[in-house]
Design a protein around this motif. Structure first.
Motif, PDB file in Angstrom:
ATOM      1  N   TYR A   1      18.451  16.906 -35.424  1.00 13.64           N
ATOM      2  CA  TYR A   1      17.960  15.735 -36.142  1.00 13.64           C
ATOM      3  C   TYR A   1      16.767  16.109 -37.023  1.00 13.64           C
ATOM      4  O   TYR A   1      16.643  15.658 -38.157  1.00 13.64           O
ATOM      5  N   ARG A   2      15.890  16.945 -36.471  1.00 14.29           N
ATOM      6  CA  ARG A   2      14.713  17.332 -37.264  1.00 14.29           C
ATOM      7  C   ARG A   2      15.116  18.171 -38.474  1.00 14.29           C
ATOM      8  O   ARG A   2      14.432  18.165 -39.487  1.00 14.29           O
TER       9      ARG A   2
ATOM     10  N   GLN B   1       6.185   6.836 -39.402  1.00 13.94           N
ATOM     11  CA  GLN B   1       7.451   7.519 -39.125  1.00 13.94           C
ATOM     12  C   GLN B   1       8.272   7.683 -40.401  1.00 13.94           C
ATOM     13  O   GLN B   1       8.884   8.725 -40.626  1.00 13.94           O
TER      14      GLN B   1
ATOM     15  N   LEU C   1       6.641  10.409 -42.417  1.00 16.56           N
ATOM     16  CA  LEU C   1       6.911  11.730 -41.839  1.00 16.56           C
ATOM     17  C   LEU C   1       8.313  12.201 -42.216  1.00 16.56           C
ATOM     18  O   LEU C   1       8.514  13.354 -42.618  1.00 16.56           O
ATOM     19  N   ALA C   2       9.272  11.276 -42.088  1.00 18.04           N
ATOM     20  CA  ALA C   2      10.657  11.640 -42.426  1.00 18.04           C
ATOM     21  C   ALA C   2      10.743  12.023 -43.900  1.00 18.04           C
ATOM     22  O   ALA C   2      11.412  13.001 -44.268  1.00 18.04           O
TER      23      ALA C   2
ATOM     24  N   MET D   1       9.194  15.447 -44.495  1.00 17.16           N
ATOM     25  CA  MET D   1      10.093  16.526 -44.067  1.00 17.16           C
ATOM     26  C   MET D   1      11.217  16.713 -45.084  1.00 17.16           C
ATOM     27  O   MET D   1      11.701  17.821 -45.300  1.00 17.16           O
TER      28      MET D   1
ATOM     29  N   ARG E   1      12.159  23.850 -43.878  1.00 13.55           N
ATOM     30  CA  ARG E   1      12.269  22.828 -42.834  1.00 13.55           C
ATOM     31  C   ARG E   1      12.746  23.439 -41.522  1.00 13.55           C
ATOM     32  O   ARG E   1      12.228  23.140 -40.448  1.00 13.55           O
TER      33      ARG E   1
ATOM     34  N   PHE F   1      10.020  25.817 -40.112  1.00 10.69           N
ATOM     35  CA  PHE F   1       8.895  25.044 -39.579  1.00 10.69           C
ATOM     36  C   PHE F   1       9.286  24.343 -38.269  1.00 10.69           C
ATOM     37  O   PHE F   1       8.508  24.333 -37.296  1.00 10.69           O
TER      38      PHE F   1
ATOM     39  N   VAL G   1       3.988  23.883 -44.252  1.00  9.95           N
ATOM     40  CA  VAL G   1       2.736  23.221 -43.837  1.00  9.95           C
ATOM     41  C   VAL G   1       1.957  22.757 -45.068  1.00  9.95           C
ATOM     42  O   VAL G   1       1.392  21.647 -45.090  1.00  9.95           O
ATOM     43  N   GLN G   2       1.954  23.599 -46.092  1.00  8.20           N
ATOM     44  CA  GLN G   2       1.238  23.252 -47.328  1.00  8.20           C
ATOM     45  C   GLN G   2       1.787  21.939 -47.916  1.00  8.20           C
ATOM     46  O   GLN G   2       1.027  21.040 -48.291  1.00  8.20           O
TER      47      GLN G   2
ATOM     48  N   LEU H   1       3.526  19.658 -46.352  1.00 10.40           N
ATOM     49  CA  LEU H   1       3.271  18.539 -45.432  1.00 10.40           C
ATOM     50  C   LEU H   1       1.839  18.048 -45.572  1.00 10.40           C
ATOM     51  O   LEU H   1       1.575  16.846 -45.578  1.00 10.40           O
ATOM     52  N   ARG H   2       0.915  18.980 -45.709  1.00  9.56           N
ATOM     53  CA  ARG H   2      -0.497  18.591 -45.862  1.00  9.56           C
ATOM     54  C   ARG H   2      -0.666  17.755 -47.123  1.00  9.56           C
ATOM     55  O   ARG H   2      -1.356  16.739 -47.122  1.00  9.56           O
TER      56      ARG H   2
ATOM     57  N   LEU I   1       1.130  14.316 -46.712  1.00 14.49           N
ATOM     58  CA  LEU I   1       0.617  13.434 -45.658  1.00 14.49           C
ATOM     59  C   LEU I   1      -0.907  13.287 -45.736  1.00 14.49           C
ATOM     60  O   LEU I   1      -1.525  12.798 -44.786  1.00 14.49           O
TER      61      LEU I   1
ATOM     62  N   THR J   1      -3.094  17.221 -39.604  1.00 15.29           N
ATOM     63  CA  THR J   1      -1.776  17.052 -40.224  1.00 15.29           C
ATOM     64  C   THR J   1      -0.660  17.442 -39.249  1.00 15.29           C
ATOM     65  O   THR J   1       0.322  16.713 -39.086  1.00 15.29           O
TER      66      THR J   1
ATOM     67  N   TRP K   1       6.278  12.707 -34.971  1.00 12.51           N
ATOM     68  CA  TRP K   1       7.560  12.316 -35.577  1.00 12.51           C
ATOM     69  C   TRP K   1       8.595  12.133 -34.466  1.00 12.51           C
ATOM     70  O   TRP K   1       8.852  13.052 -33.691  1.00 12.51           O
TER      71      TRP K   1
END
Lengths: 195, 244
Positions: A36-37, A130, A133-134, A137, A145, A148, A180-181, A183-184, A187, B43, B50
């Motif tokens: 799922y992730r 949520q 976050l989705a 990603m 993905r 990570f 991570v970059q 995502l930072r 987010l 972060t 999640w």
């Protein structure tokens, strides 16, 4: 006492196919979470779980026991997911060859991080987080993905991830760092809000 | 002072830095880099929240049930690993009934042979009545489950599948007993039923429409109704004999 992975595998290799049930029941949940992730979609994740076990069963004789069985499964799941995403993209390109990527697509959907958290209701906020976050990603490439996810959620080592994705150590580290970059960046408005 | 790059900070946080000691020493002295590291941590902590959708405790069994036919593994005749205790008890009860009936029939004194006019079977004594009752109940249950299966959607598939697996085990036992008793007609009905129960027990959601179509084409539900009616009729004929 629970049957060990090794004993169940030996049973399957000795001709008792039902020994595989032990492994399927033991790892289905973890594999679903991983899938799922990686896919962000429940139906796709269910399909990845099925296909991973199918492939694992058919190549069980090739499992040499050097890595944990779960790691071996993750490797199969990762490769299948990446192949599947590539195939989907190829099909999309064939069907829509003239489609142009929207501006900013290369670096993701380029949505703007919010400056302020919306509303005081924590449940609503949690739901919104949520979704964010989705979406964050979703901005990662399939390789970023997957790398990570294997590192952050499954705690696999760089070497194990590299083996799974057939990448060198530096390329694996780079994939994780880029993930991570991104995502930072995506987010940025939320990391403080959720804490 | 040269600050740590974002990449160095991320790799340090992940424990993958190649210069771990140097990075640690720098962080001890540099408040700005410590703040950056804390931001990375925030972060990634957020990412850890999640959520993934929940799958129920039976998910592993469901995956296995869908997977097994694809692996070419047939359902076991007796497999207590995938049978619940209730189902195992039910199978054991049927098995005891059928086996008991078989041996009882061999040791019980048979009534004085009289010419009979039963056209298609040899089921007539007290022992065989037990088998007839079991077969009648089994046909009714199978009819109900296959009827549900014929009208079901893929979401409800696991429930019918479990029932079909249980009935499949019972069906095999009864068919063998009927064959031993020489009741070829009823054994043949159960043989056909077994084919559909096997398909129902192993069906994948995408195979459902095809199986439902074949069930309708072959009129299996109608045949089950007819067979059940015949069994009940035979039971009625035999009961007055028993009371004599």
């Amino acid at each position: 006492m629970k049957e060990s992975d090794g004993a169940a595998i030996q049973r399957v290799l000795a001709g008792d196919g039902d020994g595989f049930q032990v492994l399927v029941e033991r790892y289905s949940h973890a594999l679903f979470r991983l899938a799922y992730r990686m896919t962000g979609n429940e139906a796709d994740a269910d399909d990845v779980v099925q296909e991973t076990f199918l492939r694992a069963y058919r190549s069980l004789a090739n499992y040499d026991g050097r890595a944990a069985f779960s790691t071996w499964l993750y490797r199969i799941a990762s490769n299948y997911t990446l192949d599947r995403i590539s195939a989907t993209r190829r099909r999309a390109e064939i069907l829509h060859p003239l489609d142009q990527k929207p501006e900013g697509e290369e670096d993701g959907r380029a949505w703007q991080p919010v400056e302020q958290a919306p509303g005081p209701d924590r449940l609503l906020l949690s739901g919104e987080i949520q979704v964010r976050l989705a979406e964050a990603m979703e901005e990662l490439t399939p390789q970023e993905r997957t790398a990570f996810t294997l590192r952050h959620f499954e705690d696999l080592s760089i070497e194990e991830i590299g083996n799974a994705l057939q990448l060198g150590s530096n390329a694996t580290r780079n994939s994780i760092f880029r993930a991570v970059q991104k995502l930072r960046r995506n987010l940025a408005g939320w990391a403080g809000v959720a804490s | 002072m040269t600050h740590l790059t974002e990449e160095q900070l991320v790799l340090y946080y992940l424990g993958e830095s190649e210069e771990l000691a140097a990075a640690r020493a720098h962080l001890d002295d540099c408040a700005a880099c410590r703040a950056d590291l804390a931001a990375v941590q925030r972060t990634l902590n957020l990412v850890s929240t999640w959520e993934t959708p929940e799958r129920g405790p039976e998910y592993g069994t469901q995956v296995w049930n869908q997977l097994r036919p694809r692996l070419g593994i047939r359902a076991r005749f007796f497999s207590f690993q995938w049978m619940s205790w209730t189902r195992a008890a039910s199978t054991a009860a049927v098995a005891l009934l059928v086996i008991g009936a078989y041996f009882l029939g061999r040791v019980s004194p048979r009534p004085t042979p009289e010419p009979r006019t039963v056209a298609h079977n040899q089921l007539s004594d007290g022992t065989d009545r037990m088998l007839l009752v079991s077969v009648g109940d089994h046909l009714e249950q199978s009819q109900r489950v296959l009827l549900e299966f014929a009208n079901t959607g893929s979401q409800e598939l696991p429930l019918e599948r479990d029932s079909a697996e249980q009935l499949l085990l019972d069906n095999r036992l009864m068919r063998q007993s009927l064959q031993r008793a020489g009741d070829r007609n009823m054994a043949s009905v159960l043989e056909k039923l077994e084919r559909f129960l096997t398909e129902a027990a192993n069906a994948r959601p995408e195979e459902l429409p095809e199986i439902q179509r074949r069930m309708a084409d072959e009129g299996v539900l109608f045949q089950l109704r007819v067979a059940n009616a015949k069994i009940r009729e035979r039971q009625r004929k035999l009961l007055p004999t028993a009371s004599n």
